[in-house]
Design a protein around this motif. Structure first.
Motif, PDB file in Angstrom:
ATOM      1  N   MET A 124       0.845  -1.211   0.000  1.00 15.38           N
ATOM      2  CA  MET A 124       0.000   0.000   0.000  1.00 15.38           C
ATOM      3  C   MET A 124       0.875   1.254   0.000  1.00 15.38           C
ATOM      4  SD  MET A 124      -2.905   1.201   2.722  1.00 15.38           S
ATOM      5  CE  MET A 124      -4.156   0.190   1.961  1.00 15.38           C
ATOM      6  N   THR A 125       0.547   2.220  -0.813  1.00 17.89           N
ATOM      7  CA  THR A 125       1.313   3.457  -0.913  1.00 17.89           C
ATOM      8  C   THR A 125       0.627   4.559  -0.098  1.00 17.89           C
ATOM      9  OG1 THR A 125       0.102   4.226  -2.852  1.00 17.89           O
ATOM     10  CG2 THR A 125       2.011   2.789  -3.241  1.00 17.89           C
ATOM     11  N   LEU A 126       1.356   5.678   0.041  1.00 15.22           N
ATOM     12  CA  LEU A 126       0.760   6.817   0.741  1.00 15.22           C
ATOM     13  C   LEU A 126      -0.476   7.329   0.020  1.00 15.22           C
ATOM     14  CD1 LEU A 126       3.938   8.833   1.825  1.00 15.22           C
ATOM     15  CD2 LEU A 126       2.391   7.503   3.281  1.00 15.22           C
ATOM     16  N   ALA A 127      -0.457   7.204  -1.324  1.00 17.04           N
ATOM     17  CA  ALA A 127      -1.626   7.641  -2.094  1.00 17.04           C
ATOM     18  C   ALA A 127      -2.860   6.818  -1.736  1.00 17.04           C
ATOM     19  CB  ALA A 127      -1.331   7.530  -3.588  1.00 17.04           C
ATOM     20  N   ASP A 128      -2.649   5.519  -1.429  1.00 20.28           N
ATOM     21  CA  ASP A 128      -3.783   4.671  -1.052  1.00 20.28           C
ATOM     22  C   ASP A 128      -4.366   5.094   0.297  1.00 20.28           C
ATOM     23  OD1 ASP A 128      -3.556   3.089  -3.341  1.00 20.28           O
ATOM     24  OD2 ASP A 128      -2.036   1.813  -2.414  1.00 20.28           O
ATOM     25  N   LEU A 129      -3.511   5.694   1.157  1.00 16.60           N
ATOM     26  CA  LEU A 129      -3.977   6.115   2.484  1.00 16.60           C
ATOM     27  C   LEU A 129      -4.591   7.512   2.470  1.00 16.60           C
ATOM     28  CD1 LEU A 129      -1.065   4.823   4.747  1.00 16.60           C
ATOM     29  CD2 LEU A 129      -3.357   3.847   4.502  1.00 16.60           C
ATOM     30  N   ALA A 130      -4.487   8.209   1.353  1.00 11.70           N
ATOM     31  CA  ALA A 130      -5.026   9.574   1.281  1.00 11.70           C
ATOM     32  C   ALA A 130      -6.509   9.643   1.650  1.00 11.70           C
ATOM     33  CB  ALA A 130      -4.785  10.157  -0.113  1.00 11.70           C
ATOM     34  N   PRO A 131      -7.341   8.687   1.181  1.00  4.81           N
ATOM     35  CA  PRO A 131      -8.759   8.745   1.590  1.00  4.81           C
ATOM     36  C   PRO A 131      -8.950   8.612   3.096  1.00  4.81           C
ATOM     37  CG  PRO A 131      -8.500   7.329  -0.328  1.00  4.81           C
ATOM     38  CD  PRO A 131      -7.116   7.634   0.165  1.00  4.81           C
ATOM     39  N   LEU A 132      -8.072   7.843   3.755  1.00  2.00           N
ATOM     40  CA  LEU A 132      -8.188   7.695   5.220  1.00  2.00           C
ATOM     41  C   LEU A 132      -7.900   9.018   5.917  1.00  2.00           C
ATOM     42  CD1 LEU A 132      -8.505   6.003   7.781  1.00  2.00           C
ATOM     43  CD2 LEU A 132      -6.084   5.397   7.610  1.00  2.00           C
ATOM     44  N   TRP A 133      -6.826   9.705   5.501  1.00  2.00           N
ATOM     45  CA  TRP A 133      -6.510  11.000   6.113  1.00  2.00           C
ATOM     46  C   TRP A 133      -7.625  12.014   5.869  1.00  2.00           C
ATOM     47  CZ3 TRP A 133      -3.548   8.904   9.067  1.00  2.00           C
ATOM     48  CH2 TRP A 133      -2.411   8.186   8.706  1.00  2.00           C
ATOM     49  N   LEU A 134      -8.172  11.989   4.638  1.00  2.00           N
ATOM     50  CA  LEU A 134      -9.263  12.928   4.326  1.00  2.00           C
ATOM     51  C   LEU A 134     -10.494  12.625   5.185  1.00  2.00           C
ATOM     52  CD1 LEU A 134     -10.054  15.274   2.416  1.00  2.00           C
ATOM     53  CD2 LEU A 134     -11.065  13.558   0.898  1.00  2.00           C
ATOM     54  N   THR A 135     -10.764  11.335   5.400  1.00  2.00           N
ATOM     55  CA  THR A 135     -11.907  10.948   6.233  1.00  2.00           C
ATOM     56  C   THR A 135     -11.709  11.396   7.672  1.00  2.00           C
ATOM     57  OG1 THR A 135     -12.227   9.002   4.834  1.00  2.00           O
ATOM     58  CG2 THR A 135     -13.324   9.007   6.973  1.00  2.00           C
ATOM     59  N   LEU A 136     -10.497  11.185   8.207  1.00  2.00           N
ATOM     60  CA  LEU A 136     -10.217  11.615   9.583  1.00  2.00           C
ATOM     61  C   LEU A 136     -10.318  13.134   9.719  1.00  2.00           C
ATOM     62  CD1 LEU A 136      -7.176   9.283  10.402  1.00  2.00           C
ATOM     63  CD2 LEU A 136      -9.535   9.051  11.212  1.00  2.00           C
TER      64      LEU A 136
END
Length: 226
Positions: free
Chosen positions: A1-13
């Motif tokens: 998993m890349t940082l780009a894949d985690l972007a939706p999680l940060w946006l959700t938080l």
């Protein structure tokens, strides 16, 4: 998993944190009024506040999409003031989430204020405290459990939003693509590995939040029985 894949999680938080803070501020006077007013129109406002609990998210999202449209009066007003549209924007997601998560803030606060009763406020007033001082120094501290419950429920509910955010925000990476939308897209494109990871993160986070809520309520009950 890349940082780009985690972007939706940060946006959700980020969305959940902003919505929780704003709703605690905006929901407090409404919950206080609902808890203490004897007006005949209170049930009307209680029903309006609870509507997001029973409405299908797509129905609420559809009406918000119409209201936020730049051709609608409210959407046009927002565009004239800010220069940006509410539809398919993060600001639109925040506003839609404020409405969608409203009952998860107001109802716990209303219950806390109702349980508080009138005696503490009357005692503070008899000592010369203004209504604002009495609320900040007496009512709010005594309603801390209600505030914590409201904050946890609002944050958790915002994390899992799907229908409303899809209708209002669409799926714009970095702007409106929250984790529930990302999971839906991953499943649609048969990227089950990423969908599993994001779903697992959301599941673990949601469980941790609910565990904190029930642990908090359990300790409060024990203190009350002691």
């Amino acid at each position: 998993m890349t940082l780009a894949d985690l972007a939706p999680l940060w946006l959700t938080l980020k969305l959940a944190a902003i919505v929780t803070v704003l709703l605690l501020v905006l929901g407090t006077p409404l919950a206080w009024w609902l808890a203490r007013s004897r007006s005949r129109i209170v049930p009307v406002f209680e029903a309006i506040t609870a509507l997001p609990l029973v409405l299908p998210p797509t129905v609420l999202g559809f009406y918000l999409l119409l209201a936020f449209n730049p051709t609608a009066p409210f959407g046009a007003f927002w565009l004239s003031v800010t220069g940006g549209t509410l539809t398919f924007s993060f600001a639109g997601l925040v506003l839609a989430s404020l409405i969608y998560s409203l009952p998860f803030t107001v109802q716990p606060l209303q219950a806390a204020f109702t349980t508080l009763g009138r005696a503490p406020m009357e005692a503070a007033a008899s000592l010369g405290a203004s209504p604002c001082d009495a609320f900040l120094t007496v009512a709010a501290p005594l309603s801390l459990r209600g505030y914590l419950t409201a904050a946890i429920l609002t944050f958790a509910h915002t994390l899992g939003e799907f229908g409303v955010v899809l209708m209002v925000g669409g799926n714009i990476p970095g702007e409106t693509r929250v984790i529930s939308i990302a999971i839906y897209e991953d499943v649609e494109t048969l990227d089950y590995a990423t969908a599993h990871l994001l779903s697992g993160l959301l599941l673990a986070l949601s469980f941790a939040i609910l565990l904190a809520l029930y642990t908090l309520n359990g300790r409060s009950r024990q203190r009350g029985q002691a």
